[in-house]
Scaffold this active site. Sequence first.
Site, PDB file in Angstrom:
ATOM      1  N   ASP A  52      40.667  36.213  34.373  1.00 52.60           N
ATOM      2  CA  ASP A  52      40.475  34.849  33.903  1.00 52.60           C
ATOM      3  C   ASP A  52      39.721  34.769  32.586  1.00 52.60           C
ATOM      4  O   ASP A  52      38.489  34.823  32.559  1.00 52.60           O
ATOM      5  CB  ASP A  52      39.725  34.062  34.992  1.00 52.60           C
ATOM      6  CG  ASP A  52      39.565  32.600  34.626  1.00 52.60           C
ATOM      7  OD1 ASP A  52      40.343  32.107  33.794  1.00 52.60           O
ATOM      8  OD2 ASP A  52      38.658  31.952  35.176  1.00 52.60           O
ATOM      9  N   ASP A 105      43.656  30.702  28.102  1.00 47.97           N
ATOM     10  CA  ASP A 105      43.180  30.945  29.454  1.00 47.97           C
ATOM     11  C   ASP A 105      44.218  31.620  30.355  1.00 47.97           C
ATOM     12  O   ASP A 105      45.102  30.956  30.890  1.00 47.97           O
ATOM     13  CB  ASP A 105      42.749  29.600  30.050  1.00 47.97           C
ATOM     14  CG  ASP A 105      42.168  29.738  31.436  1.00 47.97           C
ATOM     15  OD1 ASP A 105      41.954  30.875  31.893  1.00 47.97           O
ATOM     16  OD2 ASP A 105      41.937  28.699  32.079  1.00 47.97           O
TER      17      ASP A 105
END
Length: 468
Positions: A106, A299
């Site tokens: 992440d 992201d």
Amino acid sequence: MFATIPLGLVILLSLSAEVLGVPRPVLPAAGQSIALKRRSKPVRNETEWAQWAKSQRDAVISKYSLQQKEKRGTGENLIVNQGYDSSFYGTLAIGTPPYSFDVILDTGSSDLWVASSTCGTTCEGTGNFDATKSSTFKSLGRDFEVTYGSGEAMGTLSEDVVQMAGFTIQSQEFGSVTSTSSNFLQNPVTGLIGLAWQSLSSSGAMPFWQALASDGSWDSPLMAFQLTRFINDSQAGSLEPGGSLTMGYANESLYTGAIDYQDIPGGQASYWLQEITSMTVQGKSVSMPSGSASYAAIDTGTTLVAGPSSGIAAIYAQIPGSSPGTGDWEGFYSYPCTSEVNVEISFGGPSWAVSPADFQFQATGPSSDYCYGAFYAIPTSGSTPQWIIGDTFLKNVYSIFRYDPPSVGFAALSDTALSMNGVDAIIPSATLGASSATVTANAASPATRTSGAVVLLISVVLALVVSS
Ligand SMILES: *[C@@H]1O[C@H](CO)[C@@H](O)[C@H](O)[C@H]1NC(C)=O
Ligand SMILES: *[C@@H]1O[C@H](CO)[C@@H](O)[C@H](O)[C@H]1NC(C)=O
Ligand SMILES: *[C@@H]1O[C@H](CO)[C@@H](O)[C@H](O)[C@H]1NC(C)=O
């Protein structure tokens, strides 16, 4: 919570050293002279000195080049694509002896955590972290809590040896998590590694990647992602090979042409921010405000692309037959599935195309001619980026996250990288922190395609709260 030695104890320690007669260097008192001794005959003749000199030099070269090999390096972690591009996970190892865990990769948050073996029902079905089995485990006795767009994780801040992609951090802080929101973890995923900057960390801990980048452990101060596409492959299983994460280098066989780097605006790194300078839909440009109103977090932990309602409405205004979703689909738009939607985004350099296959997220119902698009609207606030550029976009480029200077780079995927999309291949298994993953067959059931995608649809794994 740093242990400091009281001054009194320091004095006591130095006193006791004297009292106990510990040898100390004897220094000449002022004015005293020390007799110089004449150098005696050399112990080596010229040939011997030459050999000695050579061996010294060779030893130093080999010592430092060895050290350099130990200190600087590169590593690769093979990724798994879970739930038809819903999430991408890798593996790391924690503890002594090391146990391996599958964790969401992440770049939209900065905390590392794994589900603890004491985690209740929300962590069910995952191979959890048992602190009692690690001889190097330390509980830091502080609460750990991190909130994401899709849920939260809570537990205790801990410290242990963490290994990933062949690199080791001896005292890595991480959350040993005892509860999460429901459906946060999809078996076999047991946790999450935040790959954004320390300033975004809820616990305040130095992220694993940043510790390596800042101490010069990497050949090049960057990490790079190649993410595969299976969303439009009707034969795909719920787990497929996901590409790779490299640390310390970009794999030149996975991209072509130059990497276009753009600095993180303002130089203040928290998210991997970029400014969207232009966006086109079907060749027509969507007006983008300048400055922070067009900042986007890059992201890997977010499945789709989210943006402000005005920008998202402007995108669908270019797609005939589109209309806003309702109920659970609020913020989404549907459009005729037969439309090929071409979106291109520029962050100041070249425009990068999102394939129509990635834009087309899911049919609005069984045998429906309408599909939801992968770009959707979210309420925006001043404290979080306006846009979140997730895997929908990232599957279309090779992406590089550079520590120094703080920047994000994109390059075109090579034919080698593209040939991995939609290919029936073996799924990478746990690496135990080795520099490259061992790949073994792993029979993943083709299972529930639709439900998997719907559950993970909301896996917007982006840290929302910057606390402490
Ligand atoms: C140096 O010493 C070695 C033996 O220790 C001898 O074999 C050699 O001939 C000497 N060389 C010179 C230049 O004196
Ligand atoms: C999936 O989409 C990609 C990108 O548009 C395309 O190249 C590929 O052929 C598609 N695969 C299938 C199975 O339709
Ligand atoms: C680069 O990627 C290719 C294709 O996946 C792979 O075969 C190779 O091992 C990778 N090289 C490195 C150094 O990671």
